[in-house]
Design a protein around this motif. Structure first.
Motif, PDB file in Angstrom:
ATOM      1  N   ALA A   1     -75.903 -29.298 -81.205  1.00 58.71           N
ATOM      2  CA  ALA A   1     -74.734 -29.828 -80.565  1.00 58.71           C
ATOM      3  C   ALA A   1     -73.566 -28.529 -80.465  1.00 58.71           C
ATOM      4  CB  ALA A   1     -74.074 -30.507 -81.739  1.00 58.71           C
ATOM      5  N   PHE A   2     -73.412 -27.536 -81.225  1.00 61.83           N
ATOM      6  CA  PHE A   2     -72.635 -26.319 -80.783  1.00 61.83           C
ATOM      7  C   PHE A   2     -72.934 -25.799 -79.452  1.00 61.83           C
ATOM      8  CE2 PHE A   2     -71.837 -21.904 -80.955  1.00 61.83           C
ATOM      9  CZ  PHE A   2     -70.430 -21.662 -81.201  1.00 61.83           C
ATOM     10  N   GLN A   3     -74.289 -25.360 -79.158  1.00 62.35           N
ATOM     11  CA  GLN A   3     -74.797 -24.968 -77.991  1.00 62.35           C
ATOM     12  C   GLN A   3     -74.219 -25.670 -76.709  1.00 62.35           C
ATOM     13  OE1 GLN A   3     -75.851 -21.897 -77.901  1.00 62.35           O
ATOM     14  NE2 GLN A   3     -75.751 -21.535 -80.079  1.00 62.35           N
ATOM     15  N   LEU A   4     -74.569 -26.946 -76.947  1.00 69.39           N
ATOM     16  CA  LEU A   4     -74.564 -27.762 -75.886  1.00 69.39           C
ATOM     17  C   LEU A   4     -72.900 -27.974 -75.450  1.00 69.39           C
ATOM     18  CD1 LEU A   4     -76.788 -30.965 -76.800  1.00 69.39           C
ATOM     19  CD2 LEU A   4     -76.858 -29.505 -74.769  1.00 69.39           C
ATOM     20  N   ALA A   5     -71.867 -27.841 -76.516  1.00 71.86           N
ATOM     21  CA  ALA A   5     -70.502 -27.931 -76.336  1.00 71.86           C
ATOM     22  C   ALA A   5     -70.268 -26.631 -75.751  1.00 71.86           C
ATOM     23  CB  ALA A   5     -69.902 -28.069 -77.648  1.00 71.86           C
TER      24      ALA A   5
ATOM     25  N   ALA B   1     -72.832 -33.314 -76.896  1.00 69.71           N
ATOM     26  CA  ALA B   1     -72.542 -32.629 -78.125  1.00 69.71           C
ATOM     27  C   ALA B   1     -71.948 -33.638 -79.124  1.00 69.71           C
ATOM     28  CB  ALA B   1     -71.628 -31.569 -77.531  1.00 69.71           C
ATOM     29  N   HIS B   2     -70.994 -34.557 -78.645  1.00 68.54           N
ATOM     30  CA  HIS B   2     -70.300 -35.507 -79.594  1.00 68.54           C
ATOM     31  C   HIS B   2     -71.303 -36.181 -80.259  1.00 68.54           C
ATOM     32  CE1 HIS B   2     -65.931 -35.549 -79.524  1.00 68.54           C
ATOM     33  NE2 HIS B   2     -65.714 -34.991 -78.225  1.00 68.54           N
ATOM     34  N   ALA B   3     -72.182 -36.885 -79.324  1.00 67.11           N
ATOM     35  CA  ALA B   3     -73.223 -37.788 -80.369  1.00 67.11           C
ATOM     36  C   ALA B   3     -74.116 -37.071 -81.143  1.00 67.11           C
ATOM     37  CB  ALA B   3     -74.122 -38.452 -79.191  1.00 67.11           C
ATOM     38  N   ILE B   4     -74.370 -35.969 -80.918  1.00 67.53           N
ATOM     39  CA  ILE B   4     -75.504 -35.026 -81.496  1.00 67.53           C
ATOM     40  C   ILE B   4     -75.061 -34.575 -82.861  1.00 67.53           C
ATOM     41  CG2 ILE B   4     -76.989 -33.247 -81.722  1.00 67.53           C
ATOM     42  CD1 ILE B   4     -77.818 -33.676 -78.750  1.00 67.53           C
ATOM     43  N   SER B   5     -73.406 -34.083 -82.578  1.00 66.93           N
ATOM     44  CA  SER B   5     -72.874 -33.593 -83.631  1.00 66.93           C
ATOM     45  C   SER B   5     -72.616 -34.722 -84.819  1.00 66.93           C
ATOM     46  CB  SER B   5     -71.523 -32.974 -83.211  1.00 66.93           C
ATOM     47  OG  SER B   5     -70.547 -33.876 -82.698  1.00 66.93           O
ATOM     48  N   ALA B   6     -72.316 -36.037 -84.304  1.00 64.22           N
ATOM     49  CA  ALA B   6     -71.919 -37.033 -85.290  1.00 64.22           C
ATOM     50  C   ALA B   6     -73.357 -37.189 -85.837  1.00 64.22           C
ATOM     51  CB  ALA B   6     -71.627 -38.130 -84.345  1.00 64.22           C
TER      52      ALA B   6
ATOM     53  N   VAL C   1     -63.913 -30.968 -80.902  1.00 60.61           N
ATOM     54  CA  VAL C   1     -62.502 -31.382 -81.023  1.00 60.61           C
ATOM     55  C   VAL C   1     -61.336 -30.942 -80.370  1.00 60.61           C
ATOM     56  CG1 VAL C   1     -60.593 -31.738 -83.012  1.00 60.61           C
ATOM     57  CG2 VAL C   1     -63.002 -32.350 -83.454  1.00 60.61           C
ATOM     58  N   ASP C   2     -60.495 -31.488 -79.596  1.00 59.33           N
ATOM     59  CA  ASP C   2     -59.498 -30.907 -78.957  1.00 59.33           C
ATOM     60  C   ASP C   2     -58.483 -30.816 -79.864  1.00 59.33           C
ATOM     61  OD1 ASP C   2     -57.342 -30.099 -77.581  1.00 59.33           O
ATOM     62  OD2 ASP C   2     -57.479 -31.971 -75.978  1.00 59.33           O
TER      63      ASP C   2
ATOM     64  N   LEU D   1     -59.943 -30.403 -62.129  1.00 61.20           N
ATOM     65  CA  LEU D   1     -59.072 -30.667 -63.116  1.00 61.20           C
ATOM     66  C   LEU D   1     -59.274 -32.151 -63.412  1.00 61.20           C
ATOM     67  CD1 LEU D   1     -55.602 -29.582 -61.471  1.00 61.20           C
ATOM     68  CD2 LEU D   1     -57.144 -28.474 -63.310  1.00 61.20           C
ATOM     69  N   ALA D   2     -59.706 -32.885 -62.722  1.00 62.74           N
ATOM     70  CA  ALA D   2     -59.916 -34.492 -63.164  1.00 62.74           C
ATOM     71  C   ALA D   2     -60.951 -34.654 -64.170  1.00 62.74           C
ATOM     72  CB  ALA D   2     -60.179 -35.497 -62.002  1.00 62.74           C
ATOM     73  N   GLY D   3     -62.053 -33.869 -63.847  1.00 66.71           N
ATOM     74  CA  GLY D   3     -63.158 -33.860 -65.029  1.00 66.71           C
ATOM     75  C   GLY D   3     -63.165 -32.938 -66.011  1.00 66.71           C
ATOM     76  N   LEU D   4     -62.271 -32.321 -66.400  1.00 64.70           N
ATOM     77  CA  LEU D   4     -62.336 -31.331 -67.733  1.00 64.70           C
ATOM     78  C   LEU D   4     -62.476 -32.002 -68.899  1.00 64.70           C
ATOM     79  CD1 LEU D   4     -58.506 -29.467 -67.058  1.00 64.70           C
ATOM     80  CD2 LEU D   4     -61.174 -28.729 -66.588  1.00 64.70           C
ATOM     81  N   PRO D   5     -63.149 -31.541 -69.640  1.00 66.45           N
ATOM     82  CA  PRO D   5     -63.810 -31.962 -70.929  1.00 66.45           C
ATOM     83  C   PRO D   5     -62.718 -31.977 -71.999  1.00 66.45           C
ATOM     84  CG  PRO D   5     -64.916 -29.957 -70.515  1.00 66.45           C
ATOM     85  CD  PRO D   5     -64.198 -30.184 -69.238  1.00 66.45           C
ATOM     86  N   ALA D   6     -62.766 -32.822 -72.837  1.00 61.96           N
ATOM     87  CA  ALA D   6     -61.741 -32.984 -73.937  1.00 61.96           C
ATOM     88  C   ALA D   6     -61.875 -31.881 -74.862  1.00 61.96           C
ATOM     89  CB  ALA D   6     -61.579 -34.116 -74.556  1.00 61.96           C
ATOM     90  N   ASP D   7     -61.806 -30.732 -74.644  1.00 57.71           N
ATOM     91  CA  ASP D   7     -62.146 -29.815 -75.631  1.00 57.71           C
ATOM     92  C   ASP D   7     -60.749 -28.804 -75.873  1.00 57.71           C
ATOM     93  OD1 ASP D   7     -61.961 -27.989 -73.547  1.00 57.71           O
ATOM     94  OD2 ASP D   7     -64.175 -27.590 -73.605  1.00 57.71           O
TER      95      ASP D   7
END
Length: 883
Positions: A463-467, A475-480, A506-507, A676-682
């Protein structure tokens, strides 16, 4: 031989010894290539010192792989008038190995400094271990008020501030001729001096060996001709030893295998005929193949390291293996594990000896790990893996390589372990390289999951590597999933890995509470590895909140943890934290030095992403210093990155905007706008959006600028500061955007808040004050011009003090613009401030009184003042800002 043409050096050593006897201690390094005569010069100086009543103590560094720390000092202290156990220190409770070593070194320095007039000789410092050199530097730092003279020899001078260096150069043809004339048994033909110098390059050792052969062949009386000079000095020395008896040569073979310094007791224990050892050593001493210190008769050494190399090279394979086997047996009860392992490896020829060598290598690697010498651990685990072909040894080397910062080797070893197909080892292999994101580690995770199933730590690493690769949804799903499995197992290592993975998705701007909770949990797990990441998260969170006291406290804790771990990766994080703190304080040179040191460390670790972090920090520095050349040079090389990495486009565009380079700013915006529209929430999203808004408003794209402003205005109370990139209070940038959008009241409110927020950071306060002045001028309300002048003046004063030339110039210009006084009005204002009436001013300037009255009325209105008395106060304020 070495004293030929060495009179100035001997005189210099005499001078320093006399000064030390009088209480002005000193350190001197005698340097030069192998065989240049360093030892001969020092021996002459030592003889003269002893004759003058000085106590002389000698230690010698050796190239043996198994030599313990402080080896030359341990030998020197054996005969010193100080306690013999100075360098033996037991760690106090909770004390790091580094602190223990430092305490022992300090105790040794005090004892030697208090021991009276001593001459300390440390030979062959080019082979000295780091601890020995550190102790030498510590001693030399306070030597000037002692009665000590420290004399060191080395091929190249080590870094020893304050030490005098006497560099021995090769002998000149004239010096070679003088030595020939002095040593030859008869007349010497004049052609030989130049020829011998040509053959030997003036190296005294080479000269001596060649001339001995020429004298033996009785050739010196005839004109110079071809000399049977061997291609390598080892072969020359081997011929010199040909006169020794076969038993003596055999024993010297064992001595050569033992190392540069010969422990007579160990050699005797390993010799086939122990009773004959003393007589055979006497024969070698008589021939000057070996030398001895009369004060240490239990240890001998070869006349020169090349003599030892020559004898070792002359050993037959069977002789060499037999000697190493016997030496390992003799050393095992008394020597350091590395020294035993060195001999076991060189004697490994059959299954029993290979098994013994593998065990010795593992023992040596474990000892090195305990001493935080991870490079040594890598070497010994590598030998074990090569000899035994056990994947577990390859895994152990990978773990040591990671700790040492050799990430490429660690990753390659982990891939080799996975090739073995062992599920248990596969899990461990996927977890070695932590906190670093690379495609190779991502592949390791996928392979390990295929072999071992849904293991919580491997899932967390995945998950860390995917993020880091930008796939935040997976990454969200696998880290959970990893966290759920870790909570079920309860294993601290599983929880630590899951916490790391959850933090990565997490942002912290959006959910600071969760980010803090994860950091707190990481610190509470009691695992140094987990604590390392958690401390860094806390530093970034405190930077984001503007709590510099908390940043300092966490950095202190990180420093202690770094000492305890000994990892280059931990030191890289520490350097970045210190660099950021220096930048916030306006210590730009220190910040750049620390950032460069971090980059060099990242390059040595083969972590390219970590090395590239330096570019972001360079951008931060250039924002304050105006020196953007380095960053923009990198931007040209890395332009392709702007099209793939939004944060890179934001950085490049911002610096190009500040530097006025329109083409790079425009290109950066073209790359950044569609992303800008598709920025991940990090953790990067808020910085990118705020910076994009500033860039858009500068380039006239007001629609996107307003969108970015509205998306980020709720973060106005936070800072765009981390150890990766440091851009100050978000309110300052939001104020700039609002002003360009015509939202003047909001702009002034934001910038007023930014000024209050940046009270603890002088460089960002200068930027906030300058932005405040601009916003006030743009708004143009009653009283704004006076406030703008004050703000710009304060910005300029800070900028000048910190060397922020661009900000200083912009502030000065803004003071003038805010005042809008003409040259004549300024001249009249100065006369009004002196108390002159309109009539006196008119006479002084040859103007009509009515004209002066008009100018006075205009300047009062422009300055927002109501009477003539306030003009003097205004001039004093302006003067204080600029002086």
């Amino acid at each position: 031989m070495g004293l030929v043409a060495r009179v100035p050096e001997v005189v210099a050593l005499d001078r320093l010894r006399a000064a030390a006897a009088a209480g002005a201690g000193a350190a001197v390094l005698v340097t030069g290539e192998a065989g240049i005569g360093k030892t001969a010069v020092v021996e002459e100086a030592v003889a003269r010192a002893a004759a003058a009543g000085a106590t002389v103590l000698t230690g010698r560094a050796v190239p043996d792989e198994g030599a313990p720390a402080w080896w030359p000092w341990l030998r020197l202290l054996e005969a010193a008038p100080v306690p013999s156990d100075l360098l033996t220190a037991t760690p106090a409770e909770g004390e790091t190995p580094a602190a223990t070593r430092f305490r022992a070194a300090q105790r040794t320095v005090r004892a030697l400094s208090d021991a009276g007039h001593l001459v300390l000789v440390l030979e062959d410092l080019h082979w000295a271990d780091a601890a020995s050199l550190a102790l030498l530097r510590l001693l030399c730092a306070d030597i000037s008020s002692s009665r000590l003279l420290v004399v060191g020899t080395a091929r190249e001078a080590p870094d020893l501030p304050g030490a005098e260096v006497l560099r021995l150069e090769p002998l000149s043809p004239a010096a070679v001729g003088a030595w020939l004339a002095d040593r030859a048994p008869g007349p010497v033909h004049g052609s030989w001096a130049a020829e011998v110098h040509r053959l030997t390059g003036g190296n005294p050792l080479f000269v001596r060996e060649v001339v001995r052969r020429l004298i033996r062949a009785d050739r010196l009386r005839r004109p110079a001709g071809p000399v049977d000079f061997p291609a390598e000095l080892q072969r020359l020395v081997e011929r010199r030893m040909a006169d020794l008896g076969p038993q003596c040569r055999d024993l010297l073979g064992g001595a050569a295998a033992l190392g540069a310094e010969i422990d007579v007791a160990v050699l005797r224990a390993a010799a086939p005929a122990p009773d004959a050892v003393d007589d055979l050593l006497a024969e070698a001493l008589e021939a000057r193949v070996l030398s001895e210190d009369p004060w240490r008769p239990a240890r001998l050494r070869f006349a020169h390291e090349l003599v030892r190399q020559a004898r070792y090279a002359g050993l037959a394979r069977g002789e060499r293996i037999a000697w190493h086997r016997r030496l390992a047996d003799a050393l095992e009860p008394v020597a350091e594990p590395a020294e035993v392992a060195r001999h076991r490896v060189r004697a490994a020829v059959d299954p029993p000896s290979v098994a013994a060598a593998v065990a010795a290598c593992r023992h040596a690697a474990a000892a090195a790990t305990r001493g935080l010498d991870f490079a040594e651990a890598v070497r010994w685990y590598g030998h074990a893996a090569d000899l035994g072909a056990d994947p577990a040894d390859r895994l152990a080397r990978a773990q040591a390589a990671y700790a040492d910062g050799s990430l490429d080797l660690a990753t390659a070893d982990c891939a080799a372990v996975l090739d073995a197909g062992d599920p248990a080892l596969a899990v461990e292999a996927a977890l070695v390289v932590r906190g670093v994101a690379t495609p190779a580690v991502l592949v390791l995770c996928e392979r390990a999951l295929a072999l071992a199933g849904r293991h919580p730590r491997v899932l967390a690493q995945y998950a860390f590597q995917l993020a880091e690769a930008g796939d935040l949804e997976r990454a969200h799903a696998i880290s959970a999933e990893a966290m759920a499995l870790a909570e079920r197992s309860g294993a601290p290592q599983d929880v630590a890995a899951a916490v790391h993975a959850r933090h990565q998705v997490v942002d912290p701007y959006e959910d600071p509470e969760q980010a803090h909770a994860l950091a707190d949990r990481g610190c509470a797990l009691g695992l140094p590895d987990a604590e390392l990441w958690a401390r860094n998260w806390r530093i970034d969170l405190h930077l984001m909140a503007g709590d510099q006291a908390a940043v300092d406290a966490e950095t202190t804790r990180l420093s202690a943890l770094t000492d305890r771990l000994g990892w280059p990766l931990a030191r890289w994080h520490l350097l970045r934290a210190r660099a950021t703190r220096a930048l916030l304080a306006g210590r730009f040179s220190e910040a750049e030095r620390l950032a460069l040191e971090a980059r060099e460390l990242a390059v040595r670790m083969q972590d390219r992403a970590a090395a590239d972090v330096f570019h972001a920090f360079t951008a931060d520095l250039s924002f304050h210093t105006g020196r953007s050349e380095r960053f923009l040079a990198e931007a040209v090389k890395l332009r392709a990155v702007m099209h793939e990495v939004p944060i890179a486009a934001a950085q490049f565009g911002r610096i190009a905007m500040d530097a006025g380079i329109a083409d790079i700013a425009a290109e950066s915006w073209q790359c950044l706008r569609p992303a800008l529209a598709g920025l991940p929430a990090d953790g990067k999203r808020t910085y990118i959006l705020v910076t994009a808004g500033e860039l858009a408003s500068s380039l006239g794209d007001h629609a996107v600028a307003r969108e970015c402003y509205e998306r980020t205005a709720r973060y106005a109370h936070l800072y765009l500061n981390t150890t990766t990139s440091c851009y100050g209070a978000a309110a300052r940038v939001l104020g700039t955007i609002a002003s360009r959008l015509g939202e003047h009241d909001a702009a002034v409110a934001h910038l007023d808040a930014a000024v209050a927020m940046e009270a603890g950071s002088p460089p960002f306060l200068a930027h906030a004050r300058l932005g405040q002045a601009r916003a006030l001028v743009a708004r143009g309300a009653s009283g704004d011009r006076q406030r703008a002048r004050d703000a710009a003046g304060q910005a300029g004063a800070i900028a000048r003090r910190l060397g922020m030339a661009r900000i200083s110039a912009e502030a000065r210009k803004l003071v003038d613009e805010a005042g809008v006084l003409t040259a004549r009005e300024r001249e009249i204002a100065e006369l009004v401030a002196q108390g002159l009436a309109n009539r006196a001013i008119a006479e002084h300037l040859v103007l009509s009184e009515r004209t002066v009255e008009t100018h006075v009325r205009n300047l009062l209105a422009k300055l927002g003042l109501t009477n003539r008395t306030q003009v003097a106060a205004w001039l004093r304020t302006v003067s204080q800002h600029w002086h």
